[in-house]
Design an enzyme around this catalytic site. Sequence first.
Site: not given
Ligand code: NAD
Ligand code: WQD
Length: 339
Positions: A125, A149, A153
């Site tokens: 991330s 979190y 990562k």
């Molecule tokens: P999500 O929660 O929709 O998907 C994660 C999946 O993993 C879910 O289906 C959950 O049931 C499963 N899971 C969680 N813990 C588990 C375990 N111990 N064993 C087996 N399955 C498990 O999230 P997502 O948005 O699809 O994110 C996927 C990955 O990408 C995550 O690792 C997240 O940290 C990373 N990521 C997400 C974002 C984002 O904003 N969505 C941004 C950066 C990184």
């Molecule tokens: C985006 C912008 C908020 C909600 C997070 C995690 C990051 C990654 C992605 C996993 C910011 C603003 C948000 C709301 C708002 N996840 N906001 N009102 O914070 O960039 O990243 O998700 O790895 O690790 O930290 O994403 O979508 O929460 O926010 O004003 O109700 O929207 O302040 O500027 P963020 P976000």
Amino acid sequence: MPYILLTGGAGYIGSHTALELLNAGYQVLSFDNYSNSSTEALNRVEQLSGKSIVKVTGDIRDEAALRQLFSEHQISAVVHFAGLKAVGESTQLPLHYYDNNVAGTVTLCRVMREVGVKKLVFSSSATVYGDAKQVPIPESAPRSATNPYGQSKLMIEYILQDLVQAEPDWGMTLLRYFNPVGAHHSGQIGEDPNGIPNNLMPFISQVAVGKRSSLSVFGNDYPTPDGTGVRDYIHVVDLARGHVKALQYLEQHNGIEAINLGTGVGYSVLDMVKAFSTVNQVAVPYQIAPRRPGDIAVCYAQPDKAKRLLGWQAEHSLDDMVKDSWRWQSQNPDGYKQA
Ligand code: NAD
Ligand code: WQD
């Protein structure tokens, strides 16, 4: 043909990646404990692709279950999505986050090592850049984290780097996602958060559909053009295709590479609200609220390395992102729950 194992394959990014992999001719095996998802997402991927997915219920911390999985199926590579991702919750439940994300990844790698499957695409991330001093952010920027979190990562990145250092026959990519948004163009699969959404786009969509009365814009006094936070929003289908490219890259390369998956363009919170309401012709009431603790002002990617190494770049526009988010939300106001 061997399978690509998707841990967390039923989740938001996993389900979109499963579809792109099937469309590219791969066979997909999903291993998920459904702690934040449902099988319905994978059922819909099967309908959309006309192909089937092997769905196994299990937890990545369960070593015996993983051994059984690898012994029962021929697996050539793993895309590791499984993990918990709510920043706020991670500060309340740090042990749960370290156990799921860090211990889970160590267990997964231990079993992969045992069975000799050494190709791994990891969901990292942009959070690993902390509050970056410069934008656009290159992969070489210093890493830091401000919450459990993000720490999880970061720790996983270090662990995987140490593993490749010790055993150079591994091939890994650490894909650093920026802000994934949007949904598949069909409106059949999308993001389905539990309870109150933490992230901006699902919150906007739920306000637009009438499930929530208004959006709180967290802060309008940041040093940005309109005072609201700026992020690199990337369409989830582009992101999913980045995983297909990363797997193809690993077919040819060992070693470890951290790669940003972003567009290189930053939009503010108000840009997102405006695009969503204008393009979709729907009202998104909002009010300015205090800053959210831990938020940074600006974050967007330097995306050149993905283009150079993977031949990948984001193709969807902001209009596509808000259109596809709205199609998913309006067709599925209660996510997968109504199915
Ligand atoms: P999500 O929660 O929709 O998907 C994660 C999946 O993993 C879910 O289906 C959950 O049931 C499963 N899971 C969680 N813990 C588990 C375990 N111990 N064993 C087996 N399955 C498990 O999230 P997502 O948005 O699809 O994110 C996927 C990955 O990408 C995550 O690792 C997240 O940290 C990373 N990521 C997400 C974002 C984002 O904003 N969505 C941004 C950066 C990184
Ligand atoms: C985006 C912008 C908020 C909600 C997070 C995690 C990051 C990654 C992605 C996993 C910011 C603003 C948000 C709301 C708002 N996840 N906001 N009102 O914070 O960039 O990243 O998700 O790895 O690790 O930290 O994403 O979508 O929460 O926010 O004003 O109700 O929207 O302040 O500027 P963020 P976000």
